[in-house]
Design an enzyme around this catalytic site. Structure first.
Site, PDB file in Angstrom:
ATOM      1  N   CYS A 128      23.893  36.299  40.724  1.00 44.23           N
ATOM      2  CA  CYS A 128      24.043  37.420  39.791  1.00 44.23           C
ATOM      3  C   CYS A 128      22.909  37.502  38.777  1.00 44.23           C
ATOM      4  O   CYS A 128      22.749  38.525  38.103  1.00 44.23           O
ATOM      5  CB  CYS A 128      25.379  37.329  39.064  1.00 44.23           C
ATOM      6  SG  CYS A 128      26.767  37.109  40.177  1.00 44.23           S
ATOM      7  N   HIS A 253      25.237  40.849  32.667  1.00 50.99           N
ATOM      8  CA  HIS A 253      25.837  40.854  34.002  1.00 50.99           C
ATOM      9  C   HIS A 253      27.297  41.283  33.875  1.00 50.99           C
ATOM     10  O   HIS A 253      28.021  40.816  32.996  1.00 50.99           O
ATOM     11  CB  HIS A 253      25.725  39.459  34.615  1.00 50.99           C
ATOM     12  CG  HIS A 253      26.532  39.309  35.860  1.00 50.99           C
ATOM     13  ND1 HIS A 253      26.523  40.269  36.858  1.00 50.99           N
ATOM     14  CD2 HIS A 253      27.383  38.337  36.278  1.00 50.99           C
ATOM     15  CE1 HIS A 253      27.341  39.889  37.831  1.00 50.99           C
ATOM     16  NE2 HIS A 253      27.867  38.729  37.507  1.00 50.99           N
ATOM     17  N   ASN A 283      32.373  43.605  40.002  1.00 50.02           N
ATOM     18  CA  ASN A 283      31.212  42.705  39.900  1.00 50.02           C
ATOM     19  C   ASN A 283      30.327  42.916  41.129  1.00 50.02           C
ATOM     20  O   ASN A 283      30.709  42.570  42.243  1.00 50.02           O
ATOM     21  CB  ASN A 283      31.721  41.258  39.827  1.00 50.02           C
ATOM     22  CG  ASN A 283      30.600  40.250  39.698  1.00 50.02           C
ATOM     23  OD1 ASN A 283      29.442  40.553  39.976  1.00 50.02           O
ATOM     24  ND2 ASN A 283      30.942  39.038  39.303  1.00 50.02           N
TER      25      ASN A 283
HETATM   26  O1  UT7 Z   1      29.450  36.606  38.746  1.00 45.12           O
HETATM   27  C1  UT7 Z   1      30.329  35.569  38.409  1.00 45.12           C
HETATM   28  C2  UT7 Z   1      31.586  35.788  39.187  1.00 45.12           C
HETATM   29  N1  UT7 Z   1      32.758  35.111  38.741  1.00 45.12           N
HETATM   30  C3  UT7 Z   1      33.415  35.346  37.592  1.00 45.12           C
HETATM   31  O2  UT7 Z   1      33.009  36.051  36.727  1.00 45.12           O
HETATM   32  C4  UT7 Z   1      34.768  34.668  37.473  1.00 45.12           C
HETATM   33  C5  UT7 Z   1      35.133  34.298  36.053  1.00 45.12           C
HETATM   34  N2  UT7 Z   1      36.557  34.062  35.969  1.00 45.12           N
HETATM   35  C6  UT7 Z   1      37.449  35.076  35.886  1.00 45.12           C
HETATM   36  O3  UT7 Z   1      37.067  36.230  35.863  1.00 45.12           O
HETATM   37  C7  UT7 Z   1      38.912  34.718  35.754  1.00 45.12           C
HETATM   38  O4  UT7 Z   1      39.073  33.307  35.793  1.00 45.12           O
HETATM   39  C8  UT7 Z   1      39.797  35.365  36.850  1.00 45.12           C
HETATM   40  C9  UT7 Z   1      39.874  36.873  36.634  1.00 45.12           C
HETATM   41  C10 UT7 Z   1      39.286  35.065  38.229  1.00 45.12           C
HETATM   42  C11 UT7 Z   1      41.234  34.830  36.718  1.00 45.12           C
HETATM   43  O5  UT7 Z   1      41.704  35.099  35.408  1.00 45.12           O
HETATM   44  P1  UT7 Z   1      42.383  33.962  34.541  1.00 45.12           P
HETATM   45  O6  UT7 Z   1      42.711  34.540  33.234  1.00 45.12           O
HETATM   46  O7  UT7 Z   1      41.496  32.756  34.577  1.00 45.12           O
HETATM   47  O8  UT7 Z   1      43.709  33.722  35.349  1.00 45.12           O
HETATM   48  P2  UT7 Z   1      44.366  32.351  35.816  1.00 45.12           P
HETATM   49  O9  UT7 Z   1      43.756  31.898  37.095  1.00 45.12           O
HETATM   50  O10 UT7 Z   1      44.430  31.382  34.666  1.00 45.12           O
HETATM   51  O11 UT7 Z   1      45.851  32.793  36.090  1.00 45.12           O
HETATM   52  C12 UT7 Z   1      46.730  33.205  35.006  1.00 45.12           C
HETATM   53  C13 UT7 Z   1      48.018  33.717  35.602  1.00 45.12           C
HETATM   54  C14 UT7 Z   1      48.639  32.771  36.628  1.00 45.12           C
HETATM   55  O12 UT7 Z   1      50.044  32.925  36.544  1.00 45.12           O
HETATM   56  P3  UT7 Z   1      50.959  31.868  35.717  1.00 45.12           P
HETATM   57  O13 UT7 Z   1      50.678  30.534  36.333  1.00 45.12           O
HETATM   58  O14 UT7 Z   1      50.477  31.967  34.285  1.00 45.12           O
HETATM   59  O15 UT7 Z   1      52.350  32.370  35.936  1.00 45.12           O
HETATM   60  C15 UT7 Z   1      48.178  33.307  37.935  1.00 45.12           C
HETATM   61  O16 UT7 Z   1      49.045  32.996  38.999  1.00 45.12           O
HETATM   62  O17 UT7 Z   1      47.771  34.930  36.308  1.00 45.12           O
HETATM   63  C16 UT7 Z   1      48.145  34.798  37.679  1.00 45.12           C
HETATM   64  N3  UT7 Z   1      47.143  35.502  38.471  1.00 45.12           N
HETATM   65  C17 UT7 Z   1      47.250  36.788  38.807  1.00 45.12           C
HETATM   66  N4  UT7 Z   1      48.191  37.702  38.569  1.00 45.12           N
HETATM   67  C18 UT7 Z   1      47.994  38.932  39.046  1.00 45.12           C
HETATM   68  C19 UT7 Z   1      45.972  35.012  38.958  1.00 45.12           C
HETATM   69  N5  UT7 Z   1      45.297  35.978  39.602  1.00 45.12           N
HETATM   70  C20 UT7 Z   1      46.077  37.085  39.534  1.00 45.12           C
HETATM   71  C21 UT7 Z   1      45.924  38.389  40.023  1.00 45.12           C
HETATM   72  N6  UT7 Z   1      46.908  39.291  39.752  1.00 45.12           N
HETATM   73  N7  UT7 Z   1      44.857  38.798  40.726  1.00 45.12           N
END
Ligand code: UT7
Length: 328
Positions: A128, A253, A283
């Site tokens: 990226c 980015h 992204n």
């Molecule tokens: O160019 C670089 C590319 N990469 C990035 O920029 C990635 C950077 N990271 C992120 O953008 C975030 O970590 C994500 C968007 C991928 C995930 O967001 P998060 O706030 O870190 O979510 P999490 O993995 O901590 O999950 C929080 C909650 C969980 O539920 P519980 O355990 O709190 O009940 C997950 O199961 O959200 C749930 N969850 C979702 N719910 C609905 C995880 N993914 C999803 C989803 N839809 N897609």
């Protein structure tokens, strides 16, 4: 069918090296494939919601389809027209991509062929951060005497994204942005400072193996992204003798709005001075910064003398910051 760039073969002559130099981005173009994949579409097969995706990422939709060479060519044609530059005047094509059409050869020569360019053409893989790396490399080539360089960022990430995976499928999309980067003999336009870095200890947090899809530790990417954006922007501002208040427009980015907000809190930047297109593109990796620049220019957010910061981070990890004084 491949077309023979017969006219370009006649038109292209290497230019003498040397002379005064500065940098100006004289033309910009953007290309997105037609097919839209909305958050609502994803809910048909994924346990997610439009509300969750918007709140946690800032993304509303992304584009899928097309080829990296096709999108690159379309964006480059628009950039050339915007700059009023003929393809035959281009001295170098740099294509930043993490999703080339083939593993070998590079995609840049195919794009050059479609444009009718026989100058050097190579792919640059810095994930990226790629387009910002490309801009900095282009500045070095201008210093060596080149006049006009195409710096393209293009991706077809749908080919390496599992749209059933909640961690990655909500994020990535396709697109291309291209810039004509010219030597500015007036000296008004300049690359004021830059910073590039990498840390290969973090390969494992975002990668795709041959024939496989992207694997990501989202939380760790988030943490590292905020840290390296702060570090890189600070290094570039220090080198130019600038502070946060001196930057008129920041083009980061486009990965996750919360990453930008968290980094901005540390840097003292505000969202009013930030160009974003994430909501409608998702992204798009190396394409995201030129796509956001294209949008910012369409809204007249940059004027002669503006100080513009490009700030990228990505898999590798890699990061890069370039601060440009906008030419007249
Ligand atoms: O160019 C670089 C590319 N990469 C990035 O920029 C990635 C950077 N990271 C992120 O953008 C975030 O970590 C994500 C968007 C991928 C995930 O967001 P998060 O706030 O870190 O979510 P999490 O993995 O901590 O999950 C929080 C909650 C969980 O539920 P519980 O355990 O709190 O009940 C997950 O199961 O959200 C749930 N969850 C979702 N719910 C609905 C995880 N993914 C999803 C989803 N839809 N897609």
């Amino acid at each position: 069918m491949a077309t023979e760039p017969a006219q370009a073969a006649e038109a292209y002559h290497p230019r003498p090296m040397g002379g005064p130099w500065g940098l100006k981005i004289s033309g910009i173009g953007a290309a997105l494939p037609e097919k839209v994949l909305t958050n609502a579409d994803l809910t048909a097969w994924m346990d997610t919601s439009d509300e969750w995706i918007r709140e946690r990422t800032g993304i509303g939709e992304r584009r899928i389809g097309g080829s990296t060479s096709g999108l690159s060519t379309e964006a480059a044609q628009l950039a050339l027209a915007d700059a009023g530059v003929e393809a035959s005047e281009i001295d170098q094509v740099i294509l930043a991509t993490t999703s080339p059409d083939h593993i070998c050869p590079g995609t840049a020569p195919a794009v050059a062929r479609e444009l009718g360019i026989l100058a050097g053409a190579f792919d640059l893989q810095a994930a990226c951060s790629g387009w910002v790396y490309g801009l900095i490399v282009a500045n070095g080539l201008l210093l060596q005497g080149m006049d006009k360089i195409l710096v393209i960022g293009a991706e077809t990430l749908d080919r390496i994204t599992d749209y059933h995976d909640r961690g990655t499928g909500i994020l990535f999309g396709n697109g291309a942005g291209a810039a004509v980067v010219e030597r500015d003999t007036t000296g008004a336009g300049q690359l004021l400072s830059w910073d590039m870095g990498s840390n290969g200890n973090y390969v494992h947090i975002l990668y795709a193996d041959h024939g496989d899809v992207l694997q990501m530790d989202g939380k760790e990417v988030f943490r590292q992204a905020v840290t390296v954006m702060q570090r890189s922007a600070t290094a570039a501002m220090d080198r130019a003798g600038l502070t946060a208040d001196d930057i008129d427009l920041i083009i980061p980015h486009q990965a996750n709005i919360r990453i930008v907000e968290a980094a901005w809190k540390r840097l003292g930047f505000d969202m009013d001075r930030t160009a974003m297109v994430l909501e409608r593109t998702g992204n798009t990796s190396a394409a995201s910064i030129p796509l956001a620049l294209d949008h910012a220019l369409s809204e007249n957010r940059v004027e002669p003398g503006s100080t513009v910061m490009f700030l990228g981070f990505g898999a590798g990890m890699t990061w890069a910051c370039a601060i440009v004084r906008w030419a007249g």
